[in-house]
Each structure stands twice: as C-alpha cells, then as structure tokens.
Design a protein around this motif. Structure first.
Motif, PDB file in Angstrom:
ATOM      1  N   ASP A  30       0.832  -1.208   0.000  1.00  0.00           N
ATOM      2  CA  ASP A  30       0.000   0.000   0.000  1.00  0.00           C
ATOM      3  C   ASP A  30       0.867   1.259   0.000  1.00  0.00           C
ATOM      4  O   ASP A  30       0.596   2.220  -0.744  1.00  0.00           O
ATOM      5  CB  ASP A  30      -0.924   0.014   1.216  1.00  0.00           C
ATOM      6  CG  ASP A  30      -2.176  -0.821   1.025  1.00  0.00           C
ATOM      7  OD1 ASP A  30      -2.293  -1.495  -0.024  1.00  0.00           O
ATOM      8  OD2 ASP A  30      -3.048  -0.805   1.922  1.00  0.00           O
ATOM      9  N   GLN A  31       1.899   1.277   0.846  1.00  0.00           N
ATOM     10  CA  GLN A  31       2.780   2.436   0.908  1.00  0.00           C
ATOM     11  C   GLN A  31       3.447   2.687  -0.443  1.00  0.00           C
ATOM     12  O   GLN A  31       3.522   3.829  -0.916  1.00  0.00           O
ATOM     13  CB  GLN A  31       3.867   2.212   1.965  1.00  0.00           C
ATOM     14  CG  GLN A  31       3.396   2.241   3.406  1.00  0.00           C
ATOM     15  CD  GLN A  31       4.543   1.947   4.363  1.00  0.00           C
ATOM     16  OE1 GLN A  31       5.535   2.666   4.392  1.00  0.00           O
ATOM     17  NE2 GLN A  31       4.427   0.880   5.134  1.00  0.00           N
ATOM     18  N   VAL A  32       3.945   1.618  -1.059  1.00  0.00           N
ATOM     19  CA  VAL A  32       4.632   1.747  -2.340  1.00  0.00           C
ATOM     20  C   VAL A  32       3.670   2.245  -3.418  1.00  0.00           C
ATOM     21  O   VAL A  32       3.994   3.152  -4.200  1.00  0.00           O
ATOM     22  CB  VAL A  32       5.258   0.401  -2.762  1.00  0.00           C
ATOM     23  CG1 VAL A  32       5.798   0.477  -4.190  1.00  0.00           C
ATOM     24  CG2 VAL A  32       6.361   0.004  -1.800  1.00  0.00           C
ATOM     25  N   MET A  33       2.473   1.662  -3.465  1.00  0.00           N
ATOM     26  CA  MET A  33       1.520   2.034  -4.503  1.00  0.00           C
ATOM     27  C   MET A  33       1.047   3.481  -4.342  1.00  0.00           C
ATOM     28  O   MET A  33       0.885   4.201  -5.335  1.00  0.00           O
ATOM     29  CB  MET A  33       0.345   1.066  -4.503  1.00  0.00           C
ATOM     30  CG  MET A  33       0.730  -0.309  -5.037  1.00  0.00           C
ATOM     31  SD  MET A  33      -0.699  -1.409  -5.196  1.00  0.00           S
ATOM     32  CE  MET A  33      -0.083  -2.537  -6.453  1.00  0.00           C
ATOM     33  N   LYS A  34       0.831   3.907  -3.105  1.00  0.00           N
ATOM     34  CA  LYS A  34       0.451   5.308  -2.871  1.00  0.00           C
ATOM     35  C   LYS A  34       1.560   6.253  -3.325  1.00  0.00           C
ATOM     36  O   LYS A  34       1.311   7.254  -4.005  1.00  0.00           O
ATOM     37  CB  LYS A  34       0.159   5.538  -1.385  1.00  0.00           C
ATOM     38  CG  LYS A  34      -1.162   4.968  -0.907  1.00  0.00           C
ATOM     39  CD  LYS A  34      -1.333   5.207   0.582  1.00  0.00           C
ATOM     40  CE  LYS A  34      -2.609   4.540   1.092  1.00  0.00           C
ATOM     41  NZ  LYS A  34      -2.773   4.706   2.557  1.00  0.00           N
ATOM     42  N   PHE A  58      -8.583   3.275  -6.824  1.00  0.00           N
ATOM     43  CA  PHE A  58      -8.831   2.078  -5.999  1.00  0.00           C
ATOM     44  C   PHE A  58      -8.104   0.863  -6.556  1.00  0.00           C
ATOM     45  O   PHE A  58      -7.764   0.793  -7.731  1.00  0.00           O
ATOM     46  CB  PHE A  58     -10.343   1.801  -5.895  1.00  0.00           C
ATOM     47  CG  PHE A  58     -11.039   1.540  -7.211  1.00  0.00           C
ATOM     48  CD1 PHE A  58     -11.057   0.268  -7.769  1.00  0.00           C
ATOM     49  CD2 PHE A  58     -11.700   2.564  -7.887  1.00  0.00           C
ATOM     50  CE1 PHE A  58     -11.704   0.009  -8.980  1.00  0.00           C
ATOM     51  CE2 PHE A  58     -12.345   2.322  -9.098  1.00  0.00           C
ATOM     52  CZ  PHE A  58     -12.355   1.044  -9.645  1.00  0.00           C
ATOM     53  N   LEU A  59      -7.864  -0.088  -5.670  1.00  0.00           N
ATOM     54  CA  LEU A  59      -7.306  -1.382  -6.048  1.00  0.00           C
ATOM     55  C   LEU A  59      -8.414  -2.411  -6.069  1.00  0.00           C
ATOM     56  O   LEU A  59      -9.384  -2.319  -5.303  1.00  0.00           O
ATOM     57  CB  LEU A  59      -6.232  -1.836  -5.047  1.00  0.00           C
ATOM     58  CG  LEU A  59      -5.027  -0.932  -4.833  1.00  0.00           C
ATOM     59  CD1 LEU A  59      -4.044  -1.605  -3.870  1.00  0.00           C
ATOM     60  CD2 LEU A  59      -4.348  -0.593  -6.151  1.00  0.00           C
ATOM     61  N   VAL A  60      -8.285  -3.410  -6.930  1.00  0.00           N
ATOM     62  CA  VAL A  60      -9.165  -4.580  -6.929  1.00  0.00           C
ATOM     63  C   VAL A  60      -8.260  -5.820  -6.889  1.00  0.00           C
ATOM     64  O   VAL A  60      -7.065  -5.720  -6.675  1.00  0.00           O
ATOM     65  CB  VAL A  60     -10.122  -4.604  -8.151  1.00  0.00           C
ATOM     66  CG1 VAL A  60     -11.186  -3.533  -8.024  1.00  0.00           C
ATOM     67  CG2 VAL A  60      -9.354  -4.425  -9.463  1.00  0.00           C
TER      68      VAL A  60
END
Length: 325
Positions: A30-34, A58-60
């Motif tokens: 989550d940290q990396v993707m943000k 959003f992620l799926v």
C-alpha cells in the motif's frame, strides 16, 4: 536525482523481503503504490496541469482484498467526479502514467487490462453507475466477472464514498432480483481441483511447475469466492476475506457454519505467504512444491483444500435455498 520510480523500486524490494506477516507485507505494498501514484500524478501535473476535478483511485483483485503476495500484478481503477470529456482525457493520461510507473517499480501489467489506463476502468462516477447497471442487466459471464472484480474495490487515494455508492447499487439490484445471486454463484463455482477422487493432492503434471500445486487456483479461490458471495448477500462493504469472515461470523448462523473454514483459510494464507517469499517471478508466486512438504504437511494441506470445496458447497446451498440467519 535519478529515476524516482527506480528509487522507489529499490526501497520496495528491500522492505518486502523483511515482511513477517501478510498484513505487514500488504501494508508495504500500500505504501509503495500510494507513493508511486503520487510520483505519477506529479509528472502528469507538470505536463498537463492540475486535475480538473476530485477523484478516487482504488485497487481490486488481491490488492483490493489486502491479500497480495510478495510479487503481485496490477489491478486498479479510477473514479472521477466530472462528466466533461476533458476530465476523461486527463485521467486516462494519468492512468497510463500510473500503470507505467507501477510496472517499472515491479508490478507487472494486468494481462486482463484491469487498470485505470483503460477506458473500462477509468470513468466518471455517473459512467461507472451506468456501466454497473449494464453489467447487472447483461448477465453474461464477462459482465458478472467484472462485477465480482469491482466488488473487491478498496480506496487507496481519495474517498471511499463513491465506491460504496456503486456497491450499494449492486445490493439494491439484488434486493429486487434475488435470483441474481445464483448467477454470481454460477460464475465462481468452477475452480481448479487440488485433490483427486482418491484424496490425493493433484500437482501440475508438466511444464515449469511440474510437481507443484497451484495454491491460488486450487486453494485460495474457493474460500475467497465463497466468502465474497456471502458478503454480497449480507450487504457487507469490507473487502478482505478475513474481515468478511469475521463480520459474517458475528451472526450466530454463520458463526456455526463458517468457523472451521475461517481457521483453514488463516492457515492457507500463512502457507501461501511463506511460500511466496521464495518466489523470484510473478509466475512462481502461487506454486508450492510438494516435494518440500512432510507427510503431515501434505495431509494438512489436503484437508485445507478439501475444506475450500466444502465451503463452496455450503455457500451454494445457502444461496440456492435463500437461507437467512
């Protein structure tokens, strides 16, 4: 300064290897993707100016459920709050940069194109509402598959309200068309067999994963698909399979039915997590070599995989009979 995506990739790789639990691993993802999204957004803002309106990214898939392995592909979408064509053009450009950045960092492009770089997964909220209504009315295999993918949507950037409104649209449709749950059921009942008729584990028999069992297809999906359907039936907005289990089990009926499967799933998640840490490529991440297991471990894995099949049958019975706790 160097390429910021590559700098983030180095940070990601060093931290993922240190993760001790699935929760810790997914927190790092989550940290990396943000951070990757913010880098992409800055690049787009410098070229095309600020965003024309508010939006939600959003992620799926496993990311939406908070169930990613060490190596995971991309699955994401975007909702923006304007019906102007200029907004669509802007966010598609942003989506392309987001997908590019994530790929550089180490998240391969989704082979099914479930990414906000495509017009199917980058829409205004009104367009999303129309699309979901079309999927509900259409009832083809692909339409139902897309609905189930969307139901795992979890906000990463922005606000969750628009996602919740769209999920409530699905709930409302099912309220007046309860047979639709059966359509969803039919879409998810066909999974890879992991145990044969003589109760033997069924590994891959040829190819690069010969002798290994597919933990995702034969193990995880029966649990994930079953609990998602029950969550839809009970109008639950949480996306992780464990959270869905826990919320369902607050009801006495489901606590009695789901308790053993909840335990099995927790064990399976741990097995999958530990095994994924050994993987060097996305293709390897879900395969567990049976030769690495003791007789006792094979017996336990067999019981867990059979548990997934039993849970699918329980879910089928609940959906078809319309059982209400």
């Amino acid at each position: 300064m160097g390429n910021p995506y590559k700098q983030l990739k180095a940070w990601r790789n060093s931290h993922l290897q240190k993760a001790k639990t699935v929760t810790e691993l997914n927190s790092i993802h989550d940290q990396v993707m943000k951070q990757s999204f913010h880098l992409s957004f800055e690049i787009v803002k410098k070229k095309y100016g600020p965003a024309p309106c508010e939006f939600t990214w959003f992620l799926v898939g496993s990311g939406g459920r908070g169930e990613q392995a060490k190596i995971s592909d991309q699955d994401h979408g975007l909702i923006f709050h304007s019906n102007e064509k200029e907004a669509l053009d802007y966010f598609l450009l942003l989506g392309k940069e987001v997908s590019f950045g994530l790929n550089v960092i180490g998240y391969p492009y989704c082979e099914g194109n479930v990414m906000c770089s495509t017009s199917l997964w980058c829409r205004s909220e009104q367009s999303w509402s129309n699309q979901i209504n079309k999927w509900l009315q259409d009832e083809t295999f692909d339409s139902i598959r897309y609905l189930l993918i969307f139901f795992d949507a979890r906000m990463i950037i922005g606000q969750s309200e628009s996602i919740h409104r769209l999920k409530n649209q699905i709930f409302q449709y099912i309220q007046y068309n309860p047979d639709f749950l059966g359509r969803l059921l039919n879409n998810t009942m066909h999974v890879k067999k992991g145990v044969g008729i003589f109760h033997q584990l069924l590994p891959e028999t040829y190819g690069p994963h010969s002798g290994a069992i597919d933990l995702k297809q034969a193990g995880l999906l029966p649990y994930i698909n079953s609990v998602r359907l029950l969550a839809i039936k009970e109008r639950l907005l949480d996306t992780s399979t464990l959270s869905r289990f826990q919320l369902l089990m607050k009801q006495e009926y489901f606590r009695h039915v789901l308790s053993p499967y909840h335990t099995y799933f927790q064990e399976l998640v741990t097995i999958h997590f530990k095994n994924s840490l050994k993987a060097n490529t996305y293709d390897e991440v879900h395969y567990l070599s049976l030769k690495d297991l003791s007789k006792e471990e094979k017996g336990r894995l067999k019981k867990i995989i059979l548990g997934g099949k039993k849970l699918m049958n329980e879910t089928k019975s609940i959906i078809e009979k319309g059982v209400n706790p």
